[in-house]
Design an enzyme around this catalytic site. Structure first.
Site, PDB file in Angstrom:
ATOM      1  N   HIS A  80       0.515   7.804  48.397  1.00 41.69           N
ATOM      2  CA  HIS A  80       1.399   7.722  47.224  1.00 41.69           C
ATOM      3  C   HIS A  80       0.943   8.710  46.154  1.00 41.69           C
ATOM      4  O   HIS A  80       1.770   9.419  45.555  1.00 41.69           O
ATOM      5  CB  HIS A  80       1.372   6.282  46.696  1.00 41.69           C
ATOM      6  CG  HIS A  80       2.122   6.069  45.426  1.00 41.69           C
ATOM      7  ND1 HIS A  80       3.357   5.474  45.366  1.00 41.69           N
ATOM      8  CD2 HIS A  80       1.813   6.374  44.136  1.00 41.69           C
ATOM      9  CE1 HIS A  80       3.765   5.414  44.113  1.00 41.69           C
ATOM     10  NE2 HIS A  80       2.842   5.954  43.341  1.00 41.69           N
ATOM     11  N   GLU A  81      -0.363   8.780  45.915  1.00 41.35           N
ATOM     12  CA  GLU A  81      -0.882   9.675  44.879  1.00 41.35           C
ATOM     13  C   GLU A  81      -0.770  11.138  45.293  1.00 41.35           C
ATOM     14  O   GLU A  81      -0.531  12.005  44.458  1.00 41.35           O
ATOM     15  CB  GLU A  81      -2.340   9.317  44.560  1.00 41.35           C
ATOM     16  CG  GLU A  81      -2.535   7.912  44.019  1.00 41.35           C
ATOM     17  CD  GLU A  81      -1.623   7.593  42.838  1.00 41.35           C
ATOM     18  OE1 GLU A  81      -1.363   8.507  42.028  1.00 41.35           O
ATOM     19  OE2 GLU A  81      -1.158   6.457  42.740  1.00 41.35           O
ATOM     20  N   HIS A  89       2.524  12.562  44.292  1.00 42.37           N
ATOM     21  CA  HIS A  89       2.609  12.960  42.879  1.00 42.37           C
ATOM     22  C   HIS A  89       2.045  14.365  42.681  1.00 42.37           C
ATOM     23  O   HIS A  89       2.536  15.130  41.846  1.00 42.37           O
ATOM     24  CB  HIS A  89       1.844  11.972  42.006  1.00 42.37           C
ATOM     25  CG  HIS A  89       2.558  10.671  41.780  1.00 42.37           C
ATOM     26  ND1 HIS A  89       3.862  10.607  41.352  1.00 42.37           N
ATOM     27  CD2 HIS A  89       2.155   9.383  41.931  1.00 42.37           C
ATOM     28  CE1 HIS A  89       4.225   9.337  41.240  1.00 42.37           C
ATOM     29  NE2 HIS A  89       3.211   8.583  41.587  1.00 42.37           N
ATOM     30  N   GLU A 107       8.242   6.679  40.992  1.00 39.28           N
ATOM     31  CA  GLU A 107       7.435   5.768  41.796  1.00 39.28           C
ATOM     32  C   GLU A 107       8.132   5.439  43.117  1.00 39.28           C
ATOM     33  O   GLU A 107       7.482   5.329  44.158  1.00 39.28           O
ATOM     34  CB  GLU A 107       7.149   4.486  41.003  1.00 39.28           C
ATOM     35  CG  GLU A 107       6.318   4.708  39.754  1.00 39.28           C
ATOM     36  CD  GLU A 107       5.015   5.428  40.047  1.00 39.28           C
ATOM     37  OE1 GLU A 107       4.334   5.070  41.027  1.00 39.28           O
ATOM     38  OE2 GLU A 107       4.681   6.371  39.300  1.00 39.28           O
TER      39      GLU A 107
END
Length: 643
Positions: A179-180, A183, A262
């Protein structure tokens, strides 16, 4: 996932952020003027300022002169705060992580949770086709949370709380880390840094009000006999109220910018891990975990929008920075039964080492709880599978990458990592290799020359296909050296490249990757800016890049060049003479191409791929060149089949 499109969306979201920021500042100016007018009207102290008695109604206290003066003062204050905050945060992800009390996890760590985390980050970096970023851990935080910080992928870091690495199973940790990574590649980080800087400018007015309010009370003995002393707490209260309003506006802006990102990052995590179970199960654990995603670090509030989950309880936030937990889970697991996964929280054995870091809500109660837990012989970390030891993890990596185990092991050590990179630059010719080893010996670093002499024959046998993975594996250890060591190391690399008085393209690629991913760790580097909307503005640079790539292909360079040029719509473009297609010109051209708008970059990379080969298949050496160009352009390494 089209990361180039998402980067372009992040760039356009910057315009939305700027618009919301300007609107918020204007509203603050208007409300501050209203507060000043109300104060003057109700206190009937206008004579202090003009020497005349109060007259007229409430509207008479509104004047354009005062409005302009107050507006100018607030705007200048906000602008200065934003600039200072931006300078602090733009130093890279390292500065952000350390400001929240993060400690870097070194490759030599013997903490099993930290070793597993480093291994997972390495896996996700491989899946994302980017070098392994440094990892920071917030040791005093029991909540399960994580963040990615930085301005560009080159200075990005991954941050995790101790609760994250202590209580998540391996596949769940993979989901959070993936997930990070999304980003980082989506261009969200730079937007997040700008958002944090701008919002600090808005809320700073409240900080001034809080200071004046406290200073007024401290000087109460003086202020009872002084108009100025009486005004200070009232003015402070008004500014504090303005700051509270600014905080609400900041929360609204965070919610407007952050929530949709998100969902996208969750979807990207599924792409990297090849399964929705990791990220979905991590969210289910958070729902059943009592500390949840709460983070108590002193400066975490300012950066709440960069975290994996909410860092404050929803009761204390008017506008949530993240979507509801259940909504995120159901998007990933449509058959979810609504039950969370229960995990026990690890208790503190003593007070946190740094006041303000994880100490909120712990205090004496935590000591009592820890004593009870110890009496019950409670094992706080029974549900996190830490997997094999370091030696086994290195063996797995060596098999997966098809790299000798000894090279993988050396990549985790600062001295070994330097030796590996220098070995990549040592020439296979015996005479030249001896000259280069002598250059390494002159550096004066104990053991470096012997390590290079031992490793370079094995490194040379790897060939082009594995040079890039080996370099990327060495990046975290290289970031752990001192600035002085880095300057010496970088100079040594240049001396090895120039030892034969010529610069090969693969040497340029290696040095560009090295410089791009390490310079930002030790010196302030200005990131590329999107200023070229059309390819016609970089026509000359494209001609140079395509020409060098065509000559590197060594098969009908003119025809290969035409393939790439036609891909960009430049059917009349001609290949440069071979003597003008130099590595120096190529370097300058690629650095200028980095300033193209995000949606133009995949077209440039596709044209370079078409130039390298007409059938869409890259040789290992050509793939290395494309990867180097992508890194300089702050792009994920492209999948050739999708270009």
């Amino acid at each position: 996932m089209d990361f180039f499109a998402q980067q372009d969306l992040a760039r356009r979201n910057t315009r939305l952020l700027t618009l919301l920021f300007v609107a918020a500042v204007f509203l603050l100016v208007a409300m501050t003027n209203a507060a000043v007018a109300a104060f003057l009207y109700f206190s009937q102290q206008y004579s202090i300022y003009s020497g005349t008695s109060a007259s007229g109604g409430f509207l008479s206290y509104f004047t354009w002169a005062r409005f302009g003066a107050i507006g100018f003062a607030i705007t200048c204050t906000v602008a200065i705060v934003v600039m200072v905050k931006w300078m602090q945060l733009s130093a890279g992800g390292k500065a952000v992580a350390e400001s929240m009390g993060g400690s870097r996890i070194v490759p030599q760590t013997r903490d099993r949770a930290e070793m597993r985390c480093l291994n997972v980050v390495e896996e996700m970096a491989l899946a994302a086709n980017m070098p392994v970023p440094p990892v920071y851990v917030l040791n005093d935080e029991r909540g399960i949370n994580a963040f990615a910080a930085g301005v560009t992928p080159a200075d990005a870091v991954i941050g995790v709380t101790r609760g994250t690495i202590a209580h998540l199973k391996r596949h769940e940790l993979q989901g959070v880390i993936a997930h990070e990574f999304s980003h980082i590649l989506n261009g969200d980080m730079r937007l997040n840094i700008r958002l944090a800087a701008m919002l600090k400018g808005i809320t700073f007015i409240g900080d001034i009000g809080h200071f004046l309010l406290r200073s007024g009370y401290r000087g109460s003995g003086y202020s009872t006999r002084s108009n100025a002393g009486a005004i200070m707490p009232l003015l402070g209260l008004a500014l504090w109220a303005m700051g509270w309003l600014g905080g609400m506006l900041a929360g609204f802006i965070k919610a407007a910018i952050s929530r949709q990102k998100e969902y996208l990052a969750d979807a990207s995590a599924v792409q990297y891990t090849r399964s929705p179970d990791g990220i979905a199960d991590a969210l289910k654990v958070i729902g059943g975990y009592i500390p949840g995603t709460l983070v108590h670090a002193a400066r975490a509030i300012d950066m709440s929008h960069i975290f994996f989950g909410q860092i404050q309880h929803r009761l204390w936030q008017v506008f949530a920075t993240h979507p509801p937990l259940r909504t995120r889970i159901r998007r990933l697991d449509k058959h979810w039964n609504g039950e969370f996964i229960t995990r026990r929280a690890q208790e503190y054995a003593a007070e946190p080492s740094r006041p303000g870091h994880g100490s909120v809500g712990v205090g004496r109660a935590a000591l009592v709880t820890a004593a009870i837990a110890s009496a019950a012989e409670f094992d706080a970390i029974t549900d996190a599978d830490f997997g094999p030891e370091t030696q086994a993890l290195d063996s797995i990596t060596a098999q997966r990458q098809d790299i000798p185990l000894v090279l993988v092991q050396n990549s985790h050590d600062p001295l070994g990592a330097q030796a590996l990179v220098l070995s990549l630059l040592v020439n296979a010719q015996t005479a030249l290799a001896e000259v280069q080893l002598q250059i390494v010996d002159e550096v004066g670093v104990q053991g470096l020359r012997d390590t290079v002499a031992l490793l370079y024959p094995q490194v040379q046998q790897l060939g082009p296909p594995l040079r890039l993975p080996l370099l990327e594996m060495s990046i975290p250890a290289l970031k752990a050296i001192s600035p002085r060591q880095y300057r010496t190391f970088k100079t040594t690399c240049l001396r090895l490249i120039k030892a034969d008085k010529r610069t090969e393209l693969h040497e340029w690629c290696l040095f560009q990757l090295l410089r791009h991913y390490l310079d930002s760790e030790f010196v302030r580097v200005a990131p590329s800016t999107a200023r070229h909307r059309k390819l016609t503005r970089v026509r000359d640079e494209l001609r140079v890049a395509l020409s060098v790539m065509a000559y590197e292909a060594n098969e009908r360079p003119a025809e290969q060049f035409s393939l790439g040029a036609s891909e960009l719509g430049f059917n009349d473009m001609q290949i440069l003479p071979a003597d003008q297609a130099t590595v120096v010109a190529f370097s300058r051209a690629v650095n200028e191409l980095a300033n193209c708008y995000p949606l133009l970059k995949p077209r440039v990379l596709k044209a370079l791929v078409r130039t390298a080969t007409g059938d869409g298949t890259l040789s290992p050496a050509e793939k290395e060149i494309i990867a180097s160009i992508a890194a300089v352009m702050d792009c994920p390494v492209p999948d050739v089949e999708k270009l």
